[in-house]
Design a protein around this motif. Structure first.
Motif: not given
Length: 523
Positions: A55-60, A66-71, A138-141
């Motif tokens: 299981l994984f999630t986006s930050p916070n 938060p803004p300006d984040r790339e995971c 998988i990329k989150f922007v």
């Protein structure tokens, strides 16, 4: 009595709590290690790993990201497995046209250039996603404006449909190697040489290359061939930079070509996967450890920001990216038989060669000075009779048989004007070339005497003479062409010329007419 028992139980429990402190925590779950990672670590939400997924999630999450984040999240399943990905219903990402701003991008593979599955944003969670192989990228922007709740995703490892017919597979053998040093060879044959696995077993082997701290590793492929080319599910060679985790995957080769790889960490991992049908896949890699300039006294500068160990110079193997370490190595070439010769051996060889040269010169001079014997080959006397018949041109003899009628009106045979050659077994007498025929004397080879004899016989044998009205000067001429030509060894040619009687109508003709009959060979 009963109230006293209850009181004792309560007191005992109180005493127990006082001595034992807080109640014991539940047992911790076993740590599960699977090849799934996130970049950057610690800044892209939580990641919970389980035996068959995670299981994984986006930050916070579930708060706003938060803004300006790339995971980047990379998931890797075990061999012969694929990945099922589900997004939680509590999902919110800034909506935009074609998801050009905040979005989630999912690719079917371990790299950013792998085939894209979809790009998602908005308030509706994506549908179920399944990988075609062992990897999902998988990329989150998130841009600098309009943050939202984010996402929570769960993944499971399931059996690859292409391998369902194989059923339950036995566990893979443990296959790991540790290597170090300034250079070394990593090759696939080490699996069978060291008995890590049988030739009929699938293998998932790893080679850990450890360089000194602060050093880097250069990998150069010397040999590479995949038995099932372009089938990455069956065989591949992967290179990791820093660890064997999927987020450190540097390159993966499963086609017909493998390129050299430069690792930026002091730990490199080479991984080979080959199933039961791909055990003839092979590779051979040369690794060289180096550090960046400035180079010390015990190192060699490769002109490509590489300082390699000085023992690798002129060793017959290219350790630099370009062959700077092998240029100008004549003074350090391997010893040959010429290098082992001393002065004594050179003297003996020189004297021997001088003697041989002198003897050769003397023999040449003797051959030049010695008079040569002249041999005259005398031919035997030439016998012209041997080739006489072969080269002798044909001879023709023209004979004229004349018979002059007297004033007494001597009768001639009635069939004399029709005297002709009726048949012959040889059309061209000179082609037959039969010596026998010339000795036998055919009708076409008549002499004057023979012709006269034949004529006289015909005159005497004629029973019914016919009257002739001729002048004394009437003459009968028979022109005979005699042709004689013979050949040694030729076939015997029989000539059978017959004279036959034919009807005549010469009674009303003038007797001074001269009849010529030519009896000759036809050519």
């Amino acid at each position: 009595m009963v109230p006293r028992v209850k009181l004792l139980v309560v007191v005992a429990s109180i005493v127990n709590l006082g001595f034992s402190g807080a109640p014991t925590a539940p047992p911790k779950k076993a740590i599960v290690k699977n090849n799934s990672g996130v970049t950057p670590v610690g800044l892209c939400g939580s990641w919970i790993k389980e035996t068959n997924g995670g299981l994984f999630t986006s930050p916070n999450y579930p708060e706003k990201y938060p803004p300006d984040r790339e995971c980047i999240y990379i998931i890797e399943a075990a061999p012969r497995q694929c990945i099922d990905l589900y997004f939680d219903y509590k999902y919110a990402i800034e909506p935009s046209w074609e998801c050009k701003f905040d979005h989630i991008e999912v690719r079917d593979g371990p790299f950013s250039f792998s085939p894209i599955i979809g790009r998602y944003c908005g308030q509706v969670s994506p549908n179920y996603v399944r990988s075609s192989g062992r990897y999902l990228w998988i990329k989150f922007v998130a841009d600098s404006e309009l943050e939202a709740t984010g996402f929570s995703a769960r993944y499971n490892f399931t059996q690859d449909p292409e391998f369902k017919d194989l059923g339950a597979q036995p566990p893979l053998p443990i296959c790991e190697f540790d290597m170090s040093g300034p250079e070394g060879i990593v090759e696939s044959v080490m699996v069978s040489k060291e008995g890590k696995a049988l030739q009929t077993e699938a293998v998932d082997c790893r080679w850990f290359i450890r360089a000194p701290p602060g050093s880097k590793i250069f990998l150069r492929f010397l040999d590479y061939e995949m038995q099932n080319s372009n089938e990455c599910k069956r065989n591949f060679v992967a290179v990791y930079d820093g660890s064997s985790s999927v987020e450190h995957l540097k390159n993966k080769f499963c086609s017909t070509v493998a390129n050299d790889v430069m690792l930026l960490n002091s730990l490199g991992v080479i991984r080979m996967w080959a199933d039961e049908t791909s055990r003839r896949s092979r590779f051979r890699i040369l690794f060289t450890t180096f550090h960046e300039p400035p180079c010390g006294s015990d190192t060699f500068f490769c002109h490509s920001n590489m300082c390699i160990n000085h023992t690798l110079v002129c060793n017959g193997i290219q350790n630099c990216v370009y062959p700077w370490d092998e240029n100008g190595c004549k003074e350090k070439r391997k010893a040959t038989i010429l290098d082992s010769l001393d002065n004594t051996n050179v003297t003996i060889i020189g004297v021997t060669c001088g003697v041989v040269l002198i003897l050769l010169t003397v023999s040449i001079i003797i051959q030049i000075k010695q008079p040569r014997k002249r041999y005259i080959i005398r031919r035997d006397e030439f016998d012209p009779t041997l080739l006489h018949e072969a080269f002798e041109p044909p001879h023709y003899e023209l004979c004229t048989l004349r018979q002059t009628t007297s004033c007494d009106n001597e009768d001639l045979p009635e069939d004399f004007p029709n005297l002709q050659r009726t048949s012959s077994k040889c059309i061209h007498g000179h082609h037959c070339g039969s010596q026998v025929s010339s000795t036998r004397g055919s009708r076409s080879d008549l002499s004057l005497r023979d012709a006269a004899a034949i004529l006289s016989e015909m005159e005497t044998s004629t029973q019914t003479p016919f009257p002739l009205q001729a002048t004394p000067n009437v003459r009968r001429n028979i022109v005979v062409m005699k042709h004689s030509y013979s050949h040694d060894g030729a076939e015997e040619c029989d000539l059978d010329d017959e004279f036959y009687d034919g009807p005549t109508t010469s009674r009303g003709r003038s007797m001074d007419r001269t009849v010529h009959r030519s009896i000759s060979n036809d050519f």
